[in-house]
Write an enzyme that holds these catalytic residues in place. Structure first.
Site, PDB file in Angstrom:
ATOM      1  N   PRO A 170       0.796  -1.224   0.000  1.00 23.04           N
ATOM      2  CA  PRO A 170       0.000   0.000   0.000  1.00 23.04           C
ATOM      3  C   PRO A 170       0.827   1.272   0.000  1.00 23.04           C
ATOM      4  O   PRO A 170       1.859   1.357   0.655  1.00 23.04           O
ATOM      5  CB  PRO A 170      -0.822  -0.115   1.289  1.00 23.04           C
ATOM      6  CG  PRO A 170      -0.096  -1.099   2.130  1.00 23.04           C
ATOM      7  CD  PRO A 170       0.586  -2.051   1.193  1.00 23.04           C
ATOM      8  N   ASN A 171       0.340   2.249  -0.747  1.00 25.68           N
ATOM      9  CA  ASN A 171       0.893   3.596  -0.873  1.00 25.68           C
ATOM     10  C   ASN A 171       2.149   3.669  -1.729  1.00 25.68           C
ATOM     11  O   ASN A 171       2.599   4.753  -2.079  1.00 25.68           O
ATOM     12  CB  ASN A 171       1.195   4.211   0.509  1.00 25.68           C
ATOM     13  CG  ASN A 171      -0.056   4.398   1.327  1.00 25.68           C
ATOM     14  OD1 ASN A 171      -0.985   5.083   0.890  1.00 25.68           O
ATOM     15  ND2 ASN A 171      -0.117   3.774   2.484  1.00 25.68           N
ATOM     16  N   ARG A 193       6.114  11.941  -2.405  1.00 23.35           N
ATOM     17  CA  ARG A 193       6.121  12.574  -1.084  1.00 23.35           C
ATOM     18  C   ARG A 193       7.174  11.917  -0.202  1.00 23.35           C
ATOM     19  O   ARG A 193       7.654  10.835  -0.495  1.00 23.35           O
ATOM     20  CB  ARG A 193       4.722  12.419  -0.439  1.00 23.35           C
ATOM     21  CG  ARG A 193       3.697  13.341  -1.089  1.00 23.35           C
ATOM     22  CD  ARG A 193       2.317  13.222  -0.462  1.00 23.35           C
ATOM     23  NE  ARG A 193       1.301  13.091  -1.511  1.00 23.35           N
ATOM     24  CZ  ARG A 193       0.406  12.098  -1.564  1.00 23.35           C
ATOM     25  NH1 ARG A 193       0.409  11.185  -0.625  1.00 23.35           N
ATOM     26  NH2 ARG A 193      -0.463  12.013  -2.548  1.00 23.35           N
ATOM     27  N   TYR A 210      11.878   8.092   1.534  1.00 33.52           N
ATOM     28  CA  TYR A 210      11.732   7.090   0.472  1.00 33.52           C
ATOM     29  C   TYR A 210      12.390   7.476  -0.847  1.00 33.52           C
ATOM     30  O   TYR A 210      12.325   6.737  -1.813  1.00 33.52           O
ATOM     31  CB  TYR A 210      10.254   6.806   0.255  1.00 33.52           C
ATOM     32  CG  TYR A 210       9.569   6.272   1.487  1.00 33.52           C
ATOM     33  CD1 TYR A 210       8.725   7.074   2.246  1.00 33.52           C
ATOM     34  CD2 TYR A 210       9.802   4.975   1.919  1.00 33.52           C
ATOM     35  CE1 TYR A 210       8.111   6.590   3.389  1.00 33.52           C
ATOM     36  CE2 TYR A 210       9.201   4.481   3.063  1.00 33.52           C
ATOM     37  CZ  TYR A 210       8.354   5.294   3.793  1.00 33.52           C
ATOM     38  OH  TYR A 210       7.747   4.804   4.924  1.00 33.52           O
ATOM     39  N   ASN A 252       7.876  -5.736  -1.119  1.00 35.48           N
ATOM     40  CA  ASN A 252       7.876  -4.633  -0.182  1.00 35.48           C
ATOM     41  C   ASN A 252       6.448  -4.527   0.342  1.00 35.48           C
ATOM     42  O   ASN A 252       5.593  -3.951  -0.318  1.00 35.48           O
ATOM     43  CB  ASN A 252       8.308  -3.320  -0.829  1.00 35.48           C
ATOM     44  CG  ASN A 252       8.386  -2.210   0.203  1.00 35.48           C
ATOM     45  OD1 ASN A 252       7.810  -2.319   1.299  1.00 35.48           O
ATOM     46  ND2 ASN A 252       9.094  -1.152  -0.120  1.00 35.48           N
ATOM     47  N   ALA A 281       3.051  -0.991   4.767  1.00 35.15           N
ATOM     48  CA  ALA A 281       2.427  -1.027   6.098  1.00 35.15           C
ATOM     49  C   ALA A 281       1.927  -2.413   6.492  1.00 35.15           C
ATOM     50  O   ALA A 281       1.870  -2.742   7.689  1.00 35.15           O
ATOM     51  CB  ALA A 281       1.285  -0.024   6.152  1.00 35.15           C
ATOM     52  N   GLU A 293      12.071 -10.098   1.678  1.00 33.69           N
ATOM     53  CA  GLU A 293      11.309  -8.956   2.199  1.00 33.69           C
ATOM     54  C   GLU A 293      12.168  -7.714   2.063  1.00 33.69           C
ATOM     55  O   GLU A 293      13.343  -7.725   2.454  1.00 33.69           O
ATOM     56  CB  GLU A 293      10.963  -9.189   3.668  1.00 33.69           C
ATOM     57  CG  GLU A 293      10.224  -8.057   4.343  1.00 33.69           C
ATOM     58  CD  GLU A 293      10.013  -8.302   5.830  1.00 33.69           C
ATOM     59  OE1 GLU A 293      10.093  -9.461   6.262  1.00 33.69           O
ATOM     60  OE2 GLU A 293       9.768  -7.316   6.561  1.00 33.69           O
ATOM     61  N   HIS A 336      12.545  -3.373   2.337  1.00 34.28           N
ATOM     62  CA  HIS A 336      12.067  -2.066   2.805  1.00 34.28           C
ATOM     63  C   HIS A 336      13.034  -1.000   2.311  1.00 34.28           C
ATOM     64  O   HIS A 336      14.255  -1.137   2.475  1.00 34.28           O
ATOM     65  CB  HIS A 336      11.973  -2.036   4.331  1.00 34.28           C
ATOM     66  CG  HIS A 336      11.049  -3.076   4.870  1.00 34.28           C
ATOM     67  ND1 HIS A 336       9.682  -2.990   4.738  1.00 34.28           N
ATOM     68  CD2 HIS A 336      11.301  -4.265   5.483  1.00 34.28           C
ATOM     69  CE1 HIS A 336       9.133  -4.071   5.277  1.00 34.28           C
ATOM     70  NE2 HIS A 336      10.081  -4.859   5.717  1.00 34.28           N
ATOM     71  N   ARG A 383      13.190   3.653  12.746  1.00 31.60           N
ATOM     72  CA  ARG A 383      11.990   4.484  12.707  1.00 31.60           C
ATOM     73  C   ARG A 383      11.090   4.204  13.920  1.00 31.60           C
ATOM     74  O   ARG A 383      11.548   3.675  14.933  1.00 31.60           O
ATOM     75  CB  ARG A 383      11.263   4.268  11.372  1.00 31.60           C
ATOM     76  CG  ARG A 383      12.164   4.633  10.174  1.00 31.60           C
ATOM     77  CD  ARG A 383      11.452   4.469   8.860  1.00 31.60           C
ATOM     78  NE  ARG A 383      10.317   5.400   8.782  1.00 31.60           N
ATOM     79  CZ  ARG A 383       9.373   5.294   7.824  1.00 31.60           C
ATOM     80  NH1 ARG A 383       9.414   4.305   6.932  1.00 31.60           N
ATOM     81  NH2 ARG A 383       8.390   6.173   7.791  1.00 31.60           N
TER      82      ARG A 383
END
Ligand SMILES: O=C(O)[C@]1(O)C=C(c2cccc(Sc3ccccc3)c2)[C@@H](O)[C@H](O)C1
Length: 156
Positions: free
Chosen positions: A15-16, A23, A28, A80, A83, A104, A106, A113
């Site tokens: 998601p996103n 942004r 990112y 990836n 969330a 996996e 990221h 974070r």
């Protein structure tokens, strides 16, 4: 010599990530998801790998895509989960039940974070986890599978 069998890699983005590069560049980067995918397709063709890519903001759609990977004869997954990393038992179950190895990935170093990003429902089922290398992590994951499919012995 038998023609080297084409290995199939599935790239999944959660998601996103469709908004990647638009942004929060400090976290990112400014590379778009399409740029990432284009680079990966280019890299995959160098190694005689067949890459497919999928992005969804919907957990169930990602689960369905993981299910269909098996019928397609996908050999490895790069995911990836965004969330869903930190929330999704459904994604864990789909990947664990799939019997196809996955890396996996990221973009950010989730361990630097917020505390809620430090836990992953997937990592203990993953072949490996890449975090914090920025979008280069996608290329690193692809290089890993190319190396592994070559026998994973001598370093490049
Ligand atoms: O670092 C990652 O790649 C990560 O998987 C990606 C995530 C993420 C979260 C929100 C948005 C995006 S992509 C994005 C960034 C800025 C604006 C719009 C979308 C990624 C996080 O949920 C994860 O905790 C970490």
């Amino acid at each position: 010599m038998a023609e080297e069998q084409l290995k199939k890699i599935l790239l999944i983005n959660g998601p996103n990530l469709n908004l990647l590069g638009t942004r929060e560049p400090a976290i990112y980067g400014s590379t778009t998801l399409k740029d990432v995918e284009d680079s990966m397709y280019q890299q995959a063709s160098k190694y005689n790998l067949k890459l497919s890519s999928f992005q969804s903001n919907h957990e169930g759609h990602i689960v369905d895509r993981i299910h269909s990977a098996y019928e397609e004869g996908i050999d490895a997954v790069i995911i990836n989960p965004a969330a869903f990393t930190h929330t999704s038992v459904a994604l864990r179950d789909a990947l664990a039940g799939l019997d196809i190895p996955f890396v996996e990935l990221h973009i950010s170093n989730v361990h630097k974070r917020e505390p809620f990003r430090h836990h992953s429902y997937l990592s203990d089922k993953a072949e490996g986890v890449i975090a914090g290398l920025g979008v280069f992590g996608y290329i690193a994951a692809l290089e890993y599978w190319a190396w592994k499919f070559r026998g994973g012995a001598a370093l490049p």
